[in-house]
Write a protein that holds these residues in place. Structure first.
Motif, short mmCIF file in Angstrom:
data_model
loop_
_atom_site.label_atom_id
_atom_site.label_comp_id
_atom_site.label_asym_id
_atom_site.label_seq_id
_atom_site.Cartn_x
_atom_site.Cartn_y
_atom_site.Cartn_z
N ARG A 1 0.95 -0.51 0.31
CA ARG A 1 -0.13 -0.20 0.20
C ARG A 1 0.80 1.16 0.09
N ILE A 2 1.93 1.10 0.90
CA ILE A 2 2.47 2.68 0.50
C ILE A 2 3.91 2.57 -0.50
N VAL A 3 4.03 1.90 -1.19
CA VAL A 3 4.64 2.01 -2.52
C VAL A 3 3.69 1.72 -3.56
N LEU A 4 2.32 2.00 -3.54
CA LEU A 4 1.38 1.88 -5.05
C LEU A 4 1.13 3.47 -4.58
N GLU A 5 1.23 3.75 -2.73
CA GLU A 5 0.99 5.23 -2.82
C GLU A 5 1.61 6.70 -2.71
N GLU A 6 3.16 5.87 -2.98
CA GLU A 6 4.45 6.56 -3.15
C GLU A 6 4.79 6.33 -4.85
N ILE A 7 3.90 5.56 -5.78
CA ILE A 7 3.12 5.74 -7.33
C ILE A 7 2.99 7.03 -7.27
N ALA A 8 1.62 6.69 -6.71
CA ALA A 8 0.33 7.65 -7.29
C ALA A 8 0.81 8.58 -7.34
N LYS A 9 1.30 9.18 -6.19
CA LYS A 9 2.23 10.93 -6.08
C LYS A 9 2.43 11.21 -7.62
N SER A 10 2.86 9.78 -8.62
CA SER A 10 3.00 10.52 -10.04
C SER A 10 1.43 10.93 -11.34
N GLU B 1 -2.20 13.37 -11.05
CA GLU B 1 -2.51 14.07 -11.05
C GLU B 1 -3.72 14.09 -11.06
N LYS B 2 -4.53 14.77 -9.43
CA LYS B 2 -6.11 14.04 -8.50
C LYS B 2 -7.25 15.31 -10.21
N GLY B 3 -8.02 14.71 -10.12
CA GLY B 3 -9.07 15.21 -10.68
C GLY B 3 -8.21 14.82 -12.82
N GLU C 1 -1.49 5.53 -21.02
CA GLU C 1 -0.94 6.23 -20.05
C GLU C 1 -0.56 5.99 -18.51
N VAL C 2 -1.34 5.09 -18.22
CA VAL C 2 -1.55 4.65 -16.59
C VAL C 2 -0.32 3.75 -16.95
N ASN C 3 -0.37 2.75 -18.05
CA ASN C 3 0.84 1.96 -18.22
C ASN C 3 2.11 2.75 -18.05
N ILE C 4 2.14 3.59 -18.87
CA ILE C 4 3.72 4.23 -19.33
C ILE C 4 3.91 5.30 -18.16
N ILE C 5 3.32 6.02 -16.94
CA ILE C 5 4.02 6.07 -15.84
C ILE C 5 4.29 5.35 -14.54
N ILE C 6 3.27 4.20 -15.13
CA ILE C 6 3.42 2.79 -13.87
C ILE C 6 4.91 2.26 -14.66
N ALA C 7 5.99 1.83 -15.57
CA ALA C 7 6.73 1.21 -16.46
C ALA C 7 7.63 1.98 -15.68
N ASP C 8 7.57 3.64 -16.02
CA ASP C 8 8.64 4.16 -15.18
C ASP C 8 9.09 4.07 -14.15
N ARG D 1 -11.02 2.92 -12.45
CA ARG D 1 -11.27 2.91 -13.99
C ARG D 1 -12.59 3.03 -13.94
N GLU D 2 -13.14 3.40 -14.55
CA GLU D 2 -14.53 3.40 -15.66
C GLU D 2 -14.54 3.67 -16.73
N ASN D 3 -15.27 2.83 -17.97
CA ASN D 3 -15.09 2.81 -19.43
C ASN D 3 -13.58 3.29 -19.73
N MET D 4 -12.12 2.25 -19.40
CA MET D 4 -11.24 2.33 -19.91
C MET D 4 -10.39 3.89 -19.27
N ILE D 5 -11.07 4.73 -18.44
CA ILE D 5 -10.91 5.14 -18.32
C ILE D 5 -10.41 6.16 -16.88
N TYR D 6 -8.87 6.17 -16.39
CA TYR D 6 -8.51 6.10 -15.72
C TYR D 6 -7.94 7.58 -14.86
N ARG D 7 -8.59 7.74 -13.14
CA ARG D 7 -8.69 8.53 -12.28
C ARG D 7 -8.34 8.73 -10.77
N LYS D 8 -7.11 9.40 -10.51
CA LYS D 8 -7.15 9.43 -8.90
C LYS D 8 -7.66 9.80 -8.15
N LEU D 9 -7.68 8.73 -7.00
CA LEU D 9 -8.73 8.58 -6.43
C LEU D 9 -8.47 9.53 -4.91
#
Length: 182
Positions: free
Chosen positions: A127-136, A138-140, A147-154, A174-182
């Protein structure tokens, strides 16, 4: 009631004789000798326990001629345990400091030069690792799966597992193949 007052009260109540004194005082106010007679204790023992109960505010006394009459302090027992637990703790800053220290330790253990060495098997660490990755992210902002795959692949080549885990942990949606940070 402060945290320290609550601790003192609970410690004081952790005695059978004191509970019996309180039960007797629930029925009527009494003086030391009457309580001693009723409970089969010596007056000095009852006085000792009454002093402890009075110190934490569980009982109150009043002078009646040459007797000290004791009664239960209803107000202190009307506070719910949930109210006590909701009270601000003196240790909250220390707990936050420990949490932050632990987070840094986990991040330092699993990241090297900004790359995720391995996905932790422990859920708390993951969870801590995932939250660190999620900092990359943008909220909203909305992201495509690519795009998500490219960010995570870094961070790590196993972007599918990380993306799935971020969704299951409620970090991204994930909703209709669109991703948002919560």
């Amino acid at each position: 009631m402060t945290e320290q007052e609550s601790i003192a009260l609970f410690k004081c109540l952790a005695d059978k004789s004191r509970i019996q004194i309180l039960k007797s005082l629930m029925q009527e106010e009494m003086y030391v000798e009457r309580l001693a007679e009723r409970l089969g204790l010596t007056p000095s023992t009852v006085s000792f326990h009454l002093k402890k109960l009075e110190d934490v505010g569980a009982v109150k006394s009043r002078k009646d001629q040459y007797y000290n009459m004791y009664s239960i302090n209803d107000d202190i027992f009307k506070v719910s345990i949930l109210d006590i637990l909701k009270e601000k703790s003196d240790e909250i800053d220390l707990q936050k400091e420990r949490d932050e220290k632990y987070r840094k330790k986990v991040i330092n253990s699993f990241f090297e030069y900004g790359k995720l060495k391995s996905i932790p098997s422990q859920r708390k660490k993951e969870r801590i690792v995932l939250e660190e990755i999620a900092k990359s992210f943008e909220k909203g902002r909305e992201y495509t799966e690519r795009e998500v795959n490219i960010i995570i692949a870094d961070f790590n080549d196993d972007f599918c597992t990380i993306r799935r885990d971020m969704i299951s942990e409620g970090i991204i949606a994930r909703e209709n193949m669109i991703y948002r940070k919560l």
